[in-house]
Design an enzyme around this catalytic site. Structure first.
Site, PDB file in Angstrom:
ATOM      1  N   HIS A 224       0.825  -1.216   0.000  1.00 37.66           N
ATOM      2  CA  HIS A 224       0.000   0.000   0.000  1.00 37.66           C
ATOM      3  C   HIS A 224       0.856   1.262   0.000  1.00 37.66           C
ATOM      4  O   HIS A 224       0.388   2.332  -0.381  1.00 37.66           O
ATOM      5  CB  HIS A 224      -0.922   0.019   1.219  1.00 37.66           C
ATOM      6  CG  HIS A 224      -1.868  -1.134   1.272  1.00 37.66           C
ATOM      7  ND1 HIS A 224      -1.855  -2.078   2.281  1.00 37.66           N
ATOM      8  CD2 HIS A 224      -2.855  -1.521   0.429  1.00 37.66           C
ATOM      9  CE1 HIS A 224      -2.798  -2.981   2.058  1.00 37.66           C
ATOM     10  NE2 HIS A 224      -3.420  -2.670   0.948  1.00 37.66           N
TER      11      HIS A 224
ATOM     12  N   HIS B 234       3.920  10.815   6.285  1.00 36.64           N
ATOM     13  CA  HIS B 234       3.431  10.796   7.670  1.00 36.64           C
ATOM     14  C   HIS B 234       4.486  10.203   8.581  1.00 36.64           C
ATOM     15  O   HIS B 234       4.995   9.107   8.312  1.00 36.64           O
ATOM     16  CB  HIS B 234       2.147   9.973   7.777  1.00 36.64           C
ATOM     17  CG  HIS B 234       1.006  10.514   6.981  1.00 36.64           C
ATOM     18  ND1 HIS B 234      -0.043   9.731   6.539  1.00 36.64           N
ATOM     19  CD2 HIS B 234       0.745  11.779   6.560  1.00 36.64           C
ATOM     20  CE1 HIS B 234      -0.895  10.498   5.884  1.00 36.64           C
ATOM     21  NE2 HIS B 234      -0.440  11.733   5.876  1.00 36.64           N
TER      22      HIS B 234
ATOM     23  N   THR C 138      -5.451   6.900   8.325  1.00 36.23           N
ATOM     24  CA  THR C 138      -6.028   7.105   6.992  1.00 36.23           C
ATOM     25  C   THR C 138      -6.110   5.811   6.199  1.00 36.23           C
ATOM     26  O   THR C 138      -6.392   5.827   5.003  1.00 36.23           O
ATOM     27  CB  THR C 138      -5.217   8.151   6.193  1.00 36.23           C
ATOM     28  OG1 THR C 138      -3.897   7.636   5.941  1.00 36.23           O
ATOM     29  CG2 THR C 138      -5.127   9.467   6.942  1.00 36.23           C
TER      30      THR C 138
END
Length: 281
Positions: free
Chosen positions: A120, A165, A232
């Site tokens: 991902h 992040h 998220t």
């Protein structure tokens, strides 16, 4: 046969029968219990194996994309039902200026990172826990950092080329995440060694040859937008402290394209702000 011999033989037979009766044979019921116990253990083992290796698949497109995350697994229900979801669109007109003089403290040192392609994103894991932030009097250690393209957060309705992040955790498991926007510009030399080692296939791993001081990745102007949000990605857990820096950093067009070559689009669309406050400080 003599009578005495007959009685002696009879007594010996009685003794043998008594001895045998003290060692009962296993009954059919007891055999069944053993089989049932072994079968139960086998089923439990299979269940553990399945649960540990299986998770509901999710992605950034189609039937397993962000619109459907909440339907894929009961554990992901917060993705659909949560009221404090991330990312969000940060509108200048909705900001609240902070009156608190307290600033976030960032403490870091050059650290070796390992990289993994999770399927991902690319995730960078530090080999030490000595990179920390102090936020509202609480200390959080850097757990990992990862990247999204385009940016997940928006400023006044617009996305940046990328966003990364920095995920921090306190001793009680609470998370605080720093969001850094990336715009196209000069080559980012701090990330050059990491970009040369990006694992391109899912579950591939690599080591960044040169240590990275994460503080040098954060904008010089540390004004940020503070709000309560969520992860998220599934399971979209809420209760996350977010600080999204206002000033972006730069990466070259080539660096951005290299990442896009692995993950063309791995961002979650913005979520409703609802009743949350976004504090600028």
């Amino acid at each position: 046969m003599k009578i005495n011999d007959f009685f002696i033989a009879k007594m010996l037979c009685c003794l043998l029968l008594t001895a045998c009766s003290t060692q009962p044979l296993p009954s059919e019921e007891s055999i069944y219990d053993v089989k049932a116990e072994n079968h139960s253990n086998h089923l439990e083992s299979d269940t553990i194996e399945v649960n540990s290796s299986h998770a509901s698949e999710w992605s950034y497109e189609g039937k397993t994309g962000p619109k459907h995350w909440g339907e894929l697994d009961p554990a992901y229900s917060t993705c659909a039902k949560g009221k404090e979801q991330s990312p969000i669109n940060i509108e200048a007109s909705q900001l609240i200026e902070s009156t608190s003089p307290e600033k976030m403290i960032i403490q870091s040192e050059p650290t070796t990172f390992t990289l993994v392609n999770t399927g991902h994103t690319i995730q960078a894991n530090p080999i030490t826990k000595r990179n920390v932030i102090v936020l509202d009097g609480k200390t959080y250690s850097l757990e990992q950092l990862h990247f999204h393209t385009p940016s997940e957060h928006q400023f006044n309705g617009k996305n940046f080329a990328m966003e990364f992040h920095l995920v921090h955790k306190d001793p009680y498991g609470k998370l605080a995440v720093l969001g850094v926007m990336v715009q196209e510009g000069s080559e980012n030399e701090i990330l050059a060694a990491a970009w040369n080692a990006l694992p391109k296939k899912e579950l591939d791993k690599s080591i960044v040859k040169e240590p990275i001081d994460v503080k040098t990745l954060i904008p010089h102007n540390q004004t940020g937008f503070h709000y309560n949000g969520s992860l998220t990605t599934p399971p979209c857990t809420e209760g996350i402290k977010w600080i999204v820096f206002e000033q972006p950093i730069q990466m070259s067009k080539n660096q951005i394209q290299v990442f896009k070559g692995i993950f063309p689009d791995n961002h979650r669309p913005v979520q409703p702000i609802n009743q949350r406050e976004i504090i600028k400080k």
